[in-house]
Design a protein around this motif. Structure first.
Motif, PDB file in Angstrom:
ATOM      1  N   ALA A   1       0.849  -1.130  -0.219  1.00 10.70           N
ATOM      2  CA  ALA A   1      -0.074   0.579   0.399  1.00 10.70           C
ATOM      3  C   ALA A   1       0.790   1.412   0.202  1.00 10.70           C
ATOM      4  O   ALA A   1       0.716   2.359  -0.832  1.00 10.70           O
ATOM      5  CB  ALA A   1      -0.818   0.169   1.388  1.00 10.70           C
ATOM      6  N   ALA A   2       1.926   1.230   0.353  1.00 10.79           N
ATOM      7  CA  ALA A   2       3.001   2.575   0.767  1.00 10.79           C
ATOM      8  C   ALA A   2       3.656   2.767  -0.917  1.00 10.79           C
ATOM      9  O   ALA A   2       4.207   4.148  -0.903  1.00 10.79           O
ATOM     10  CB  ALA A   2       4.211   1.926   1.568  1.00 10.79           C
ATOM     11  N   LEU A   3       3.727   1.647  -1.844  1.00  6.18           N
ATOM     12  CA  LEU A   3       3.735   2.586  -3.029  1.00  6.18           C
ATOM     13  C   LEU A   3       2.193   2.539  -3.840  1.00  6.18           C
ATOM     14  O   LEU A   3       2.911   3.323  -5.676  1.00  6.18           O
ATOM     15  CB  LEU A   3       5.039   1.422  -3.703  1.00  6.18           C
ATOM     16  CG  LEU A   3       5.584   0.634  -3.142  1.00  6.18           C
ATOM     17  CD1 LEU A   3       6.575  -0.407  -3.793  1.00  6.18           C
ATOM     18  CD2 LEU A   3       6.657   2.006  -2.993  1.00  6.18           C
ATOM     19  N   HIS A   4       1.263   2.621  -3.656  1.00  6.40           N
ATOM     20  CA  HIS A   4       0.209   3.385  -4.373  1.00  6.40           C
ATOM     21  C   HIS A   4       0.042   4.752  -5.266  1.00  6.40           C
ATOM     22  O   HIS A   4      -0.020   4.572  -6.492  1.00  6.40           O
ATOM     23  CB  HIS A   4      -0.561   2.371  -3.933  1.00  6.40           C
ATOM     24  CG  HIS A   4      -1.448   0.877  -3.534  1.00  6.40           C
ATOM     25  ND1 HIS A   4      -2.886   1.226  -2.998  1.00  6.40           N
ATOM     26  CD2 HIS A   4      -0.907   0.565  -4.117  1.00  6.40           C
ATOM     27  CE1 HIS A   4      -2.584  -0.647  -2.532  1.00  6.40           C
ATOM     28  NE2 HIS A   4      -1.112  -1.018  -2.988  1.00  6.40           N
ATOM     29  N   ASP A   5       0.875   5.760  -3.988  1.00 10.93           N
ATOM     30  CA  ASP A   5       0.448   6.421  -4.476  1.00 10.93           C
ATOM     31  C   ASP A   5       2.240   6.592  -5.611  1.00 10.93           C
ATOM     32  O   ASP A   5       1.689   7.397  -6.770  1.00 10.93           O
ATOM     33  CB  ASP A   5       0.414   7.537  -3.693  1.00 10.93           C
ATOM     34  CG  ASP A   5      -0.406   7.748  -3.263  1.00 10.93           C
ATOM     35  OD1 ASP A   5      -1.640   7.331  -3.261  1.00 10.93           O
ATOM     36  OD2 ASP A   5      -0.379   8.497  -1.914  1.00 10.93           O
ATOM     37  N   VAL A   6       2.657   6.428  -5.678  1.00 10.66           N
ATOM     38  CA  VAL A   6       4.204   6.440  -6.493  1.00 10.66           C
ATOM     39  C   VAL A   6       4.045   5.686  -7.573  1.00 10.66           C
ATOM     40  O   VAL A   6       3.698   5.687  -8.899  1.00 10.66           O
ATOM     41  CB  VAL A   6       5.006   5.295  -5.774  1.00 10.66           C
ATOM     42  CG1 VAL A   6       6.104   5.886  -6.962  1.00 10.66           C
ATOM     43  CG2 VAL A   6       5.684   6.451  -4.251  1.00 10.66           C
ATOM     44  N   ILE A   7       2.737   4.595  -7.556  1.00  6.78           N
ATOM     45  CA  ILE A   7       2.329   3.399  -9.152  1.00  6.78           C
ATOM     46  C   ILE A   7       1.730   4.661  -9.648  1.00  6.78           C
ATOM     47  O   ILE A   7       1.744   4.521 -11.046  1.00  6.78           O
ATOM     48  CB  ILE A   7       2.175   2.036  -8.472  1.00  6.78           C
ATOM     49  CG1 ILE A   7       3.514   1.293  -7.677  1.00  6.78           C
ATOM     50  CG2 ILE A   7       1.385   1.135  -9.926  1.00  6.78           C
ATOM     51  CD1 ILE A   7       2.633  -0.159  -6.961  1.00  6.78           C
TER      52      ILE A   7
END
Length: 282
Positions: free
Chosen positions: A90-96
């Motif tokens: 979930a911590a990478l969702h915004d980056v993706i």
């Protein structure tokens, strides 16, 4: 008076999209590049501008190290168009999302195309940095959109007693499948009674039966059914696949099996080709 569908400025229908699943086993771009180079053997059209879903579930703890822009560009060099990411923390969702990639979280409508498997001929000796399998991704959308009208809420369904499962009828195609055409039999077998030309692609969640020459691509068991098979009266394919295990024929189809009735099945992690008229196996 309601407008007919042909007069609407846009029409939305259910569409089935088939994508390649690129399953990462390493976050190192050099290792991924080397694995893809070995897998494709330097063939520029090994992939044909297909959609790709990047699966990072196996390296979730290392996924933060990925340079998404470079990874998308790397896949693009091999003619794989990244459209989504699966298994990301979930911590990478915004980056993706910032890299215009869709998140496949299991509730999006994208459906996995099967159990990850090593690619048969090409991937057997490739570094374990990336595995490539076929995904059958179904994107459910509204049947149509009327201009300026809001969809009425569906009435609540009354409880019903569970009914016995009825096997889906096989999809039957009686016309030639031409280059550039892609046919997907979702949840069932596919039967084709006419020639399948070079550049055409047949995909089925079940088995594929071709009662004519098969020259294009055939991918059976697209949802992970390892018991699916491919049958053809005459076979000179570009590529065959069972449950994600691929085999290509860059040097030609085995001459002792070409232009005769054959079946293709999965034995372990190996594509097995046999004549329907003898016990000869390749």
């Amino acid at each position: 008076m309601p407008k007919s569908p042909s007069t609407l400025p846009i029409e939305i229908k259910i569409s089935t999209v088939v994508a390649i699943s690129a399953i990462l086993h390493s976050a190192d771009p050099i290792a991924i590049d080397a694995a893809l180079k070995q897998m494709t053997g330097g063939v520029s059209d090994f992939f044909e501008d297909e959609f790709a879903v990047i699966d990072v579930g196996a390296i979730a703890e290392d996924a933060a190290q990925l340079d998404w822009e470079s990874l998308v560009g790397l896949l693009k060099r091999y003619r794989l168009n990244a459209v989504a990411v699966r298994g990301a923390p979930a911590a990478l969702h915004d980056v993706i999302r910032a890299h215009d990639l869709f998140l496949d979280d299991g509730a999006s409508g994208l459906q996995a195309g099967g159990v990850p498997r090593e690619r048969d001929a090409a991937a057997a000796s490739a570094p374990a940095a990336v595995t490539v399998t076929a995904d059958a991704a179904a994107v459910p959308l509204s049947a149509s959109a009327a201009e300026g009208e809001a969809a009425a809420p569906a009435p609540a369904a009354a409880p019903v007693a569970p009914a016995a499962a009825v096997p889906a009828a096989a999809m039957i195609v009686d016309t030639p499948v031409r280059a550039g055409q892609r046919i997907y039999a979702r949840g069932t077998d596919l039967i084709v009674t006419a020639v399948v030309n070079n550049g055409a692609e047949l995909i089925a969640d079940g088995s594929i039966h071709v009662y004519a020459p098969l020259h294009g691509r055939a991918l059976a068991g697209a949802s992970g059914n390892a018991g699916a098979r491919i049958f053809a009266l005459s076979l000179q394919p570009e590529l065959v696949s069972i449950a994600g295990v691929y085999r290509t024929f860059d040097e030609g189809f085995p001459p002792e099996l070409s232009r005769q009735p054959v079946q293709i099945r999965l034995v372990g992690d190996r594509i097995d080709i046999s004549s329907l008229g003898s016990a000869t196996r390749n």
